[in-house]
Design an enzyme around this catalytic site. Structure first.
Site, short mmCIF file in Angstrom:
data_model
loop_
_atom_site.label_atom_id
_atom_site.label_comp_id
_atom_site.label_asym_id
_atom_site.label_seq_id
_atom_site.Cartn_x
_atom_site.Cartn_y
_atom_site.Cartn_z
N CYS A 146 -10.13 -1.12 -4.94
CA CYS A 146 -9.27 -0.28 -5.30
C CYS A 146 -9.87 0.53 -6.68
O CYS A 146 -9.27 1.12 -7.49
CB CYS A 146 -7.92 -0.53 -5.73
SG CYS A 146 -7.89 -2.09 -6.75
N ASP A 178 -10.34 -8.29 -0.80
CA ASP A 178 -9.86 -7.08 -1.32
C ASP A 178 -9.22 -7.58 -2.74
O ASP A 178 -7.97 -7.63 -2.83
CB ASP A 178 -8.76 -6.83 -0.25
CG ASP A 178 -7.84 -5.58 -0.79
OD1 ASP A 178 -8.42 -4.86 -1.49
OD2 ASP A 178 -6.78 -5.51 -0.19
N GLN A 232 0.78 -1.24 -0.05
CA GLN A 232 -0.08 0.11 0.13
C GLN A 232 0.95 1.17 -0.07
O GLN A 232 1.66 1.36 0.94
CB GLN A 232 -0.85 -0.08 0.99
CG GLN A 232 -1.96 -1.31 1.19
CD GLN A 232 -2.81 -0.80 0.37
OE1 GLN A 232 -3.23 0.02 -0.31
NE2 GLN A 232 -3.95 -2.23 0.02
N GLU A 275 -9.89 4.28 -2.96
CA GLU A 275 -10.19 2.92 -2.63
C GLU A 275 -11.51 3.23 -1.58
O GLU A 275 -11.97 3.97 -1.00
CB GLU A 275 -9.04 2.28 -1.63
CG GLU A 275 -7.96 2.22 -2.43
CD GLU A 275 -7.25 0.78 -2.25
OE1 GLU A 275 -7.83 -0.13 -1.57
OE2 GLU A 275 -6.09 0.59 -2.77
N ASN A 328 -1.68 -7.92 4.64
CA ASN A 328 -2.02 -6.29 5.23
C ASN A 328 -3.16 -6.37 6.13
O ASN A 328 -3.16 -5.71 7.39
CB ASN A 328 -2.24 -5.62 4.22
CG ASN A 328 -2.30 -3.99 4.57
OD1 ASN A 328 -1.58 -3.36 5.13
ND2 ASN A 328 -3.49 -3.49 4.14
N GLU A 370 -4.40 -16.66 -1.38
CA GLU A 370 -3.85 -15.85 -2.09
C GLU A 370 -3.22 -16.72 -3.22
O GLU A 370 -2.49 -17.59 -2.86
CB GLU A 370 -2.79 -15.13 -1.41
CG GLU A 370 -1.97 -14.32 -2.14
CD GLU A 370 -2.56 -13.06 -2.95
OE1 GLU A 370 -2.13 -13.18 -4.37
OE2 GLU A 370 -3.29 -12.49 -2.53
#
Length: 370
Positions: free
Chosen positions: A326, A301, A192, A360, A225, A241
């Site tokens: 985002c 996310d 980020q 965002e 995060n 992920e």
């Protein structure tokens, strides 16, 4: 932001009346965009107006024997030469002119075309120097001298070559919900860019789960995060992920924060759904007993492309959904599906990228009652 290049270089756009006006414009645009899903007030989290970017990328422009930082111009053809940038962190801003001077002094500017900066809030910096030539031992010796004199880490990159002077990561410290978290950020990987807004974004997401119970499922967890702060709120966290490097970083960050109740799985969302539903068996899931989880909440996310239809329907299985986006356009598209079964009860706008059109968004959804 008092910048003589403001509105010319590719780092920002022109907004009349400064930061307040551009933020107001973003809020107004997204209030209209999401009015069919949410009638309440969108929580707004502004950015610092200067020195807010902890990572940045610049071209290196050669004019005769002199070198300068440069960025593509958005108002005319060509580039804008940059001698200072108020957007970057104070540590990067102070380093930039010194670095060019040292590159010239050490005579390592030949075929140098780019410089990428990654900094921590405590002033630790990794600089990646990008070349159109193979780097030899002589370059390495001079780069080591430069790194020592400036107190930084240097990565030399050229085609199929990466030379590390010191280390290729920095350690960032985030203050969230009255607790400090440590994260290792690796050069050339996603992080980020705005650490202070990132803290606000994580804190807001944690608040949305304040009444949730049981375990949490997270999709698109990146380097942890959100995952690691979430672990302090839930009994267990299962996080997926697809990127191997991100999973490795997430596990390292888990250990840095002495967290033990997270299981990371390197799988795409599509693969995970197939595994969960018994459609396919995956060796990557062999050590995970999904039956021991009591998942009532999901956090997503996704990348700018958002979630596909199948992922939206999968997420809708859970009572509590928190979605960080985002890309407001793909978020609005996905809410068309999610709002069929869930109600939007909170929204937030995080100004990660001041002086640009990007924002965002955060959304909390709960299952509709019959």
């Amino acid at each position: 932001m008092d910048c003589k290049y403001f509105g010319e270089c590719g780092a920002c756009r022109v907004y009349e009346n400064g930061y307040a006006a551009q933020l107001e414009q973003k809020v107004a645009l997204n209030s209209v965009r999401f009015e069919k899903f949410f009638s309440g007030e969108i929580a707004v989290f502004p950015s610092l107006q200067e020195h807010y970017r902890a990572r940045s990328e610049f071209k290196i422009w050669h004019t005769g024997d002199a070198i300068s930082y440069a960025m593509n111009s958005i108002t005319r053809k060509g580039v804008v030469l940059i001698d200072e940038c108020p957007q970057v962190s104070k540590a990067i801003a102070e380093l930039m002119p010194k670095l060019l001077q040292m590159i010239a002094k050490k005579e390592i500017g030949l075929k140098l075309f780019g410089a990428d900066f990654l900094s921590s809030s405590r002033g630790e910096i990794v600089v990646s120097l990008l070349y159109h030539r193979k780097l030899d031992e002589a370059w390495k010796i001079k780069a080591e001298e430069l790194a020592q004199e400036l107190g930084i880490y240097i990565i030399g990159r050229s085609r199929k070559q990466k030379l590390v002077i010191g280390q290729d990561y920095i350690t960032e410290y985030l203050q969230i919900a009255k607790r400090e978290y440590k994260f290792r950020y690796i050069e050339n990987s996603f992080t980020q860019p705005n650490p202070r807004v990132n803290e606000k974004m994580i804190g807001w997401a944690m608040e949305q789960f304040s009444t949730a119970e049981g375990d949490l499922l997270e999709l698109y967890c990146g380097a942890g995060n959100f995952t690691i702060p979430f672990a302090t709120m839930f009994d267990k966290v299962l996080a997926t992920e697809i990127s191997k490097s991100s999973i490795n970083a997430a596990k390292e960050n888990m250990h840095l924060n002495s967290v033990t109740n997270i299981e990371f799985v390197r799988m795409s969302v599509e693969e995970f759904v197939e595994a969960l539903d018994g459609v396919r068996e995956f060796r990557r899931m062999k050590d995970i007993d999904i039956n021991k989880y009591e998942i009532n909440s999901i956090f997503v996310d996704p990348p700018r492309s958002g979630m596909d239809e199948a992922s939206c329907h999968f997420s809708a299985r859970y009572d509590h959904i928190v979605y960080i986006s985002c890309n407001p356009e793909t978020l609005a598209r996905d809410l068309e599906i999610l709002s069929q079964t869930h109600e939007v009860v909170a929204m937030a706008l995080f100004d990660q990228f001041p002086y640009t059109a990007h924002v965002e968004m955060g959304v909390k959804l709960i299952r509709k009652t019959v």
